[in-house]
Design a protein around this motif. Structure first.
Motif, mmCIF file in Angstrom:
data_model
loop_
_atom_site.group_PDB
_atom_site.id
_atom_site.type_symbol
_atom_site.label_atom_id
_atom_site.label_comp_id
_atom_site.label_asym_id
_atom_site.label_seq_id
_atom_site.Cartn_x
_atom_site.Cartn_y
_atom_site.Cartn_z
ATOM 1 N N ALA A 110 0.672 -1.225 0.152
ATOM 2 C CA ALA A 110 0.016 -0.154 -0.091
ATOM 3 C C ALA A 110 0.988 1.255 0.037
ATOM 4 N N SER A 111 2.021 1.222 0.440
ATOM 5 C CA SER A 111 2.956 2.346 0.425
ATOM 6 C C SER A 111 3.960 2.274 -0.718
ATOM 7 N N THR A 112 3.807 3.536 -1.248
ATOM 8 C CA THR A 112 4.847 3.779 -2.423
ATOM 9 C C THR A 112 6.335 3.882 -2.180
ATOM 10 N N ASP A 113 6.730 4.352 -0.598
ATOM 11 C CA ASP A 113 7.699 4.076 -0.323
ATOM 12 C C ASP A 113 8.396 2.750 -0.066
ATOM 13 N N VAL A 114 7.482 2.088 0.511
ATOM 14 C CA VAL A 114 7.900 0.595 0.576
ATOM 15 C C VAL A 114 8.258 -0.129 -0.623
ATOM 16 N N ARG A 115 7.350 0.203 -1.748
ATOM 17 C CA ARG A 115 7.238 -0.226 -3.182
ATOM 18 C C ARG A 115 8.700 0.008 -3.642
ATOM 19 N N ALA A 116 9.128 1.217 -3.267
ATOM 20 C CA ALA A 116 10.539 1.685 -3.941
ATOM 21 C C ALA A 116 11.720 1.005 -3.333
ATOM 22 N N ALA A 117 11.364 0.698 -2.002
ATOM 23 C CA ALA A 117 12.439 -0.005 -1.368
ATOM 24 C C ALA A 117 12.527 -1.537 -1.611
ATOM 25 N N ALA A 118 11.424 -1.952 -2.096
ATOM 26 C CA ALA A 118 11.479 -3.115 -2.493
ATOM 27 C C ALA A 118 12.094 -3.265 -4.011
ATOM 28 N N ALA A 119 12.191 -2.332 -4.669
ATOM 29 C CA ALA A 119 12.834 -2.249 -6.197
ATOM 30 C C ALA A 119 14.200 -2.265 -5.946
ATOM 31 N N ILE A 120 14.771 -1.468 -4.918
ATOM 32 C CA ILE A 120 15.984 -1.431 -4.770
ATOM 33 C C ILE A 120 16.442 -2.737 -4.244
ATOM 34 N N GLY A 121 15.744 -3.460 -3.448
ATOM 35 C CA GLY A 121 15.889 -4.707 -2.903
ATOM 36 C C GLY A 121 15.857 -5.875 -4.020
ATOM 37 N N LEU A 122 15.204 -5.694 -5.077
ATOM 38 C CA LEU A 122 15.352 -6.522 -6.043
ATOM 39 C C LEU A 122 16.473 -6.535 -6.992
ATOM 40 N N SER A 123 17.237 -5.286 -6.639
ATOM 41 C CA SER A 123 18.587 -5.350 -7.675
ATOM 42 C C SER A 123 19.550 -6.447 -7.347
ATOM 43 N N ARG A 124 19.421 -7.071 -6.444
ATOM 44 C CA ARG A 124 20.473 -8.236 -6.088
ATOM 45 C C ARG A 124 19.863 -9.506 -6.953
#
Length: 303
Positions: A110-124
């Protein structure tokens, strides 16, 4: 002392946490989950957020701390800031289970900030895919990141982080074309992320763009251009003449990025430049140059 007893004690503290305070929370198992969460969820949101942030900092300082189980539980916390800390805390988890969980968070939180953090996390995971080392889930990962990177209706922070991670998919022409458009968009943050994606793609096609960005008036773009050049390793040899002056840039972050890039690119010219910087009176720059030289030599000092 049980994990719940430790958590109750931690919750009452008004000073910053120490490793002694939280050591007992390291290595928890699923058997601790119910009792831990019963106490955790009763704490005020502000206190949960503070504890989570301080656990991140302690884990960075003390690599022996193992909070993996704890972070996996906190991915469901009611507070977005806690979920973000949990995503950061799980950085080393490259399991298929975590990939699926992170994609789910990225696409539906529900949070855009959390989704953005997940996008960064998916980089690995995207990096592993580029290396051919991702066991499964590559198609779903690429589709999720690509859909977000190409969706210009999404909030900028979310889309740019998706673009950065999607950059690893060098053979996806739609993504690489979007990288080009975002760099040329005139939007500073998108241009920064486009440079990140260029470096991660390791495509020589981006050398002219990165080379031009190395001389950009924007410090942030010069920094990202240095990082991108370093990511391209020896492919970036033609950019060395533009990187050399940046080791003396007035902005220390840019200088350190340039020094790092020289260590990644390598070659005789880069080695000579690094040896010169290693004798600098600037401690941070000389140390960074020494580390870059050590990496170039495969662990043997060249200073």
């Amino acid at each position: 002392m049980s994990a719940t007893t430790i958590l109750l004690a931690v919750a009452k503290l008004t000073r910053p946490l120490t490793i002694r305070d939280v050591r007992g929370l390291s290595g928890m198992t699923y058997l601790d989950r119910r009792d831990f969460l019963e106490i955790w969820q009763s704490l005020p949101a502000e206190r949960r957020t503070t504890i989570a942030r301080e656990l991140i900092e302690l884990a960075e300082e003390h690599v022996e701390l193992a909070f993996g189980e704890l972070w996996s539980w906190l991915l469901d916390d009611r507070e977005a800031a806690v979920r973000i800390s949990a995503i950061e805390g799980l950085w080393e988890d490259t399991s298929t289970k975590m990939l699926r969980r992170m994609v789910d968070i990225f696409t539906s939180d529900a949070s855009t900030d959390v989704r953005a953090a997940a996008a960064i996390g998916l980089s690995r995971f995207a990096c592993l895919a580029a290396l051919g080392e991702l066991a499964e889930g590559e198609e779903a990962l690429e589709q999720a990141l690509s859909a977000a990177a190409l969706d210009t209706g999404l909030p900028t922070e979310l889309r740019r982080r998706a673009l950065e991670s999607a950059g690893y998919f060098a053979e996806n022409e739609q993504i690489q074309n979007q990288v080009e458009r975002d760099y040329a968009s005139g939007e500073q943050l998108l241009a920064e992320s486009a440079l990140v994606a260029m470096g991660r793609s390791m495509l020589p096609r981006w050398l002219p763009v990165i080379g031009k960005a190395l001389g950009h008036e924007s410090p942030a773009l010069r920094y990202e251009a240095c990082r991108a050049a370093g990511e391209l390793a020896d492919e970036a040899q033609p950019l060395l003449p533009k990187i050399f002056p940046l080791v003396t840039d007035s902005d220390s972050e840019i200088a350190l990025a340039a020094i790092w890039a020289l260590g990644q690119i390598g070659g005789e010219q880069a080695e000579r430049a690094l040896k010169q910087v290693s004798r600098s009176s600037d401690t941070a720059r000389s140390q960074a140059a020494a580390e870059a030289l050590e990496e170039l030599s495969g662990g043997d000092s060249l200073v």
